[in-house]
Design a protein around this motif. Sequence first.
Motif, PDB file in Angstrom:
ATOM      1  N   VAL A 310       0.823  -1.212   0.000  1.00  0.00           N
ATOM      2  CA  VAL A 310       0.000   0.000   0.000  1.00  0.00           C
ATOM      3  C   VAL A 310       0.856   1.260   0.000  1.00  0.00           C
ATOM      4  O   VAL A 310       0.448   2.298  -0.533  1.00  0.00           O
ATOM      5  N   ALA A 311       2.059   1.191   0.570  1.00  0.00           N
ATOM      6  CA  ALA A 311       2.960   2.349   0.503  1.00  0.00           C
ATOM      7  C   ALA A 311       3.381   2.596  -0.943  1.00  0.00           C
ATOM      8  O   ALA A 311       3.377   3.740  -1.425  1.00  0.00           O
ATOM      9  N   CYS A 312       3.739   1.514  -1.646  1.00  0.00           N
ATOM     10  CA  CYS A 312       4.144   1.643  -3.047  1.00  0.00           C
ATOM     11  C   CYS A 312       2.956   2.043  -3.917  1.00  0.00           C
ATOM     12  O   CYS A 312       3.072   2.900  -4.800  1.00  0.00           O
ATOM     13  N   GLY A 313       1.792   1.436  -3.671  1.00  0.00           N
ATOM     14  CA  GLY A 313       0.609   1.751  -4.455  1.00  0.00           C
ATOM     15  C   GLY A 313       0.171   3.193  -4.293  1.00  0.00           C
ATOM     16  O   GLY A 313      -0.185   3.868  -5.272  1.00  0.00           O
ATOM     17  N   ARG A 314       0.192   3.670  -3.064  1.00  0.00           N
ATOM     18  CA  ARG A 314      -0.191   5.064  -2.836  1.00  0.00           C
ATOM     19  C   ARG A 314       0.761   6.007  -3.565  1.00  0.00           C
ATOM     20  O   ARG A 314       0.322   6.941  -4.249  1.00  0.00           O
ATOM     21  N   ALA A 315       2.067   5.747  -3.461  1.00  0.00           N
ATOM     22  CA  ALA A 315       3.042   6.592  -4.137  1.00  0.00           C
ATOM     23  C   ALA A 315       2.858   6.550  -5.650  1.00  0.00           C
ATOM     24  O   ALA A 315       2.986   7.565  -6.338  1.00  0.00           O
ATOM     25  N   CYS A 316       2.527   5.364  -6.169  1.00  0.00           N
ATOM     26  CA  CYS A 316       2.320   5.217  -7.610  1.00  0.00           C
ATOM     27  C   CYS A 316       1.132   6.042  -8.094  1.00  0.00           C
ATOM     28  O   CYS A 316       1.248   6.809  -9.059  1.00  0.00           O
ATOM     29  N   LEU A 317      -0.005   5.896  -7.441  1.00  0.00           N
ATOM     30  CA  LEU A 317      -1.196   6.624  -7.894  1.00  0.00           C
ATOM     31  C   LEU A 317      -1.024   8.130  -7.731  1.00  0.00           C
ATOM     32  O   LEU A 317      -1.436   8.902  -8.616  1.00  0.00           O
ATOM     33  N   GLU A 318      -0.414   8.551  -6.626  1.00  0.00           N
ATOM     34  CA  GLU A 318      -0.194   9.987  -6.436  1.00  0.00           C
ATOM     35  C   GLU A 318       0.701  10.545  -7.543  1.00  0.00           C
ATOM     36  O   GLU A 318       0.464  11.653  -8.052  1.00  0.00           O
ATOM     37  N   THR A 319       1.713   9.783  -7.950  1.00  0.00           N
ATOM     38  CA  THR A 319       2.617  10.240  -9.007  1.00  0.00           C
ATOM     39  C   THR A 319       1.914  10.284 -10.356  1.00  0.00           C
ATOM     40  O   THR A 319       2.071  11.240 -11.128  1.00  0.00           O
ATOM     41  N   LEU A 320       1.130   9.257 -10.667  1.00  0.00           N
ATOM     42  CA  LEU A 320       0.402   9.232 -11.935  1.00  0.00           C
ATOM     43  C   LEU A 320      -0.536  10.434 -12.055  1.00  0.00           C
ATOM     44  O   LEU A 320      -0.638  11.058 -13.115  1.00  0.00           O
ATOM     45  N   VAL A 321      -1.215  10.762 -10.969  1.00  0.00           N
ATOM     46  CA  VAL A 321      -2.137  11.904 -10.985  1.00  0.00           C
ATOM     47  C   VAL A 321      -1.367  13.213 -11.094  1.00  0.00           C
ATOM     48  O   VAL A 321      -1.712  14.099 -11.896  1.00  0.00           O
ATOM     49  N   ALA A 322      -0.318  13.348 -10.298  1.00  0.00           N
ATOM     50  CA  ALA A 322       0.449  14.597 -10.287  1.00  0.00           C
ATOM     51  C   ALA A 322       1.075  14.879 -11.646  1.00  0.00           C
ATOM     52  O   ALA A 322       1.206  16.047 -12.047  1.00  0.00           O
ATOM     53  N   GLU A 323       1.473  13.833 -12.357  1.00  0.00           N
ATOM     54  CA  GLU A 323       2.124  14.007 -13.654  1.00  0.00           C
ATOM     55  C   GLU A 323       1.133  14.008 -14.821  1.00  0.00           C
ATOM     56  O   GLU A 323       1.548  14.001 -15.978  1.00  0.00           O
ATOM     57  N   ASP A 324      -0.174  14.025 -14.508  1.00  0.00           N
ATOM     58  CA  ASP A 324      -1.215  14.074 -15.543  1.00  0.00           C
ATOM     59  C   ASP A 324      -0.971  12.997 -16.593  1.00  0.00           C
ATOM     60  O   ASP A 324      -0.981  13.250 -17.806  1.00  0.00           O
ATOM     61  N   MET A 325      -0.772  11.762 -16.095  1.00  0.00           N
ATOM     62  CA  MET A 325      -0.317  10.686 -16.959  1.00  0.00           C
ATOM     63  C   MET A 325      -1.322  10.335 -18.057  1.00  0.00           C
ATOM     64  O   MET A 325      -0.938   9.923 -19.153  1.00  0.00           O
ATOM     65  N   GLY A 326      -2.598  10.502 -17.790  1.00  0.00           N
ATOM     66  CA  GLY A 326      -3.596  10.165 -18.796  1.00  0.00           C
ATOM     67  C   GLY A 326      -3.418  10.953 -20.080  1.00  0.00           C
ATOM     68  O   GLY A 326      -3.474  10.392 -21.186  1.00  0.00           O
ATOM     69  N   GLU A 327      -3.215  12.254 -19.968  1.00  0.00           N
ATOM     70  CA  GLU A 327      -3.043  13.088 -21.154  1.00  0.00           C
ATOM     71  C   GLU A 327      -1.765  12.708 -21.901  1.00  0.00           C
ATOM     72  O   GLU A 327      -1.737  12.698 -23.138  1.00  0.00           O
ATOM     73  N   TYR A 328      -0.723  12.394 -21.145  1.00  0.00           N
ATOM     74  CA  TYR A 328       0.529  11.980 -21.783  1.00  0.00           C
ATOM     75  C   TYR A 328       0.342  10.677 -22.557  1.00  0.00           C
ATOM     76  O   TYR A 328       0.817  10.540 -23.685  1.00  0.00           O
ATOM     77  N   VAL A 329      -0.374   9.726 -21.958  1.00  0.00           N
ATOM     78  CA  VAL A 329      -0.589   8.430 -22.603  1.00  0.00           C
ATOM     79  C   VAL A 329      -1.430   8.584 -23.862  1.00  0.00           C
ATOM     80  O   VAL A 329      -1.174   7.918 -24.872  1.00  0.00           O
ATOM     81  N   ILE A 330      -2.443   9.434 -23.833  1.00  0.00           N
ATOM     82  CA  ILE A 330      -3.265   9.644 -25.023  1.00  0.00           C
ATOM     83  C   ILE A 330      -2.394  10.143 -26.181  1.00  0.00           C
ATOM     84  O   ILE A 330      -2.498   9.656 -27.318  1.00  0.00           O
TER      85      ILE A 330
END
Length: 418
Positions: A310-330
């Motif tokens: 859960v420590a790794c998962g929380r850090a992962c999701l927070e980073t994906l959101v902070a870096e606006d990963m969805g727009e980058y992936v599109i």
Amino acid sequence: MFADKEVLALDESYVIHTYGRYPVEFVSGDGAVLRDAAGNEYLDFLAGIGCVCLGHSHPTLVAALQEQASRLWQVSNYYHYENRGEYAKLLSELLSKTTDEEGHVTGSTETTWKTFFANSGAEANEGAFKLARRWGEKMLGGASGIITARKSFHGRTLATLAATGQDVFHQSFRPLPAGFASVELNDIEALVEALDHPTDETGPVCAVMLECIQGEGGVWPADLDYLRAVRAACTERNLLLVVDEVQTGVFRTGAPFSYQRAGIEPDVVTVAKGVAGGFPTGGVAARAEVADLLVPGDHGSTFGGNPLAVACGRACLETLVAEDMGEYVIATGKHLAERLAGLPHAVEVRGAGLMRGVQLDVPLANELVEQGLTRASDGKRGLVLNHIGDSIMRFLPPLIVSDEQIDEMADALEQMLA
């Protein structure tokens, strides 16, 4: 490039051979680049089968694991510990997003999602089966049948094999658990027939389970209109709609979760692979009305959602959101699709975002995977590629892959296919 002979000998002598491994020993990596024991570099377009979403050795995830490992690894789920609730809340917020058909976020719903944490996608799907059958018991007078799609893949346990709509995975393991049947993907008439006139094999149906894009089946997408029609059919009959987002979830197709591109909301969603950046983690999330049907003693997992996960998962999701990963992936996903469509012998490119499949008109897929690895012995950067059967190439790079790395991979494939 090739693994040390002693490494190969130990593997041969002491490891059960359920995988046909390539003779390469990877020892380190960063971003979308891997290195083998001889120091050769490879561009990684598989990412641990879609798991390493932020790339190898992402500093934020490394720091989160190191910090947590120095304090607490495991105490069991009998107790409370930090990050589990925060991680589940982040998942709930992402599951509640709405998007357009490309995956651009447009808003949020007010749905609260509750998550049971497991260790893998198969375990997550097992939890989904329990939720579906509890729903059938409580809401549908004991209905227990679950309808899936042909060419689907839901895991390697006996129940998830039964749900998988590919006979090749069933051989040698029958009898499989009863109550599962599959129909053709994107055929709403066939699905409705299975719901309204169930066979003796399933009995009355309690749920439909689908992948938005069938990864292991060959990167076959569900039509968005089909997903909308399935949602309507389930709602009309008070059945659960379960969406397996193990491979498509967490921005892999651009949207936080792929079902959002159809503008629907399932009742249950299963996640794994990239949900913790490659750390072994899975989860079954459900709307509160459904999730609350499970009570203490109904389900469990010794290591599921442990402090490291859960420590790794929380850090992962927070980073994906902070870096606006969805727009980058599109954006990068469009570039990947364009380059793949221009390859010699490519007759179709399927999928969305950074989950793409290329249909070849020649049976060379396995040879391309092998040639990608052997490039490293010629002083070039090797390629970590993946094939499904002999004519489908599947691409699941880390979500942080660059356009330049995509071009390097595509240029190399063009040369190999020419």
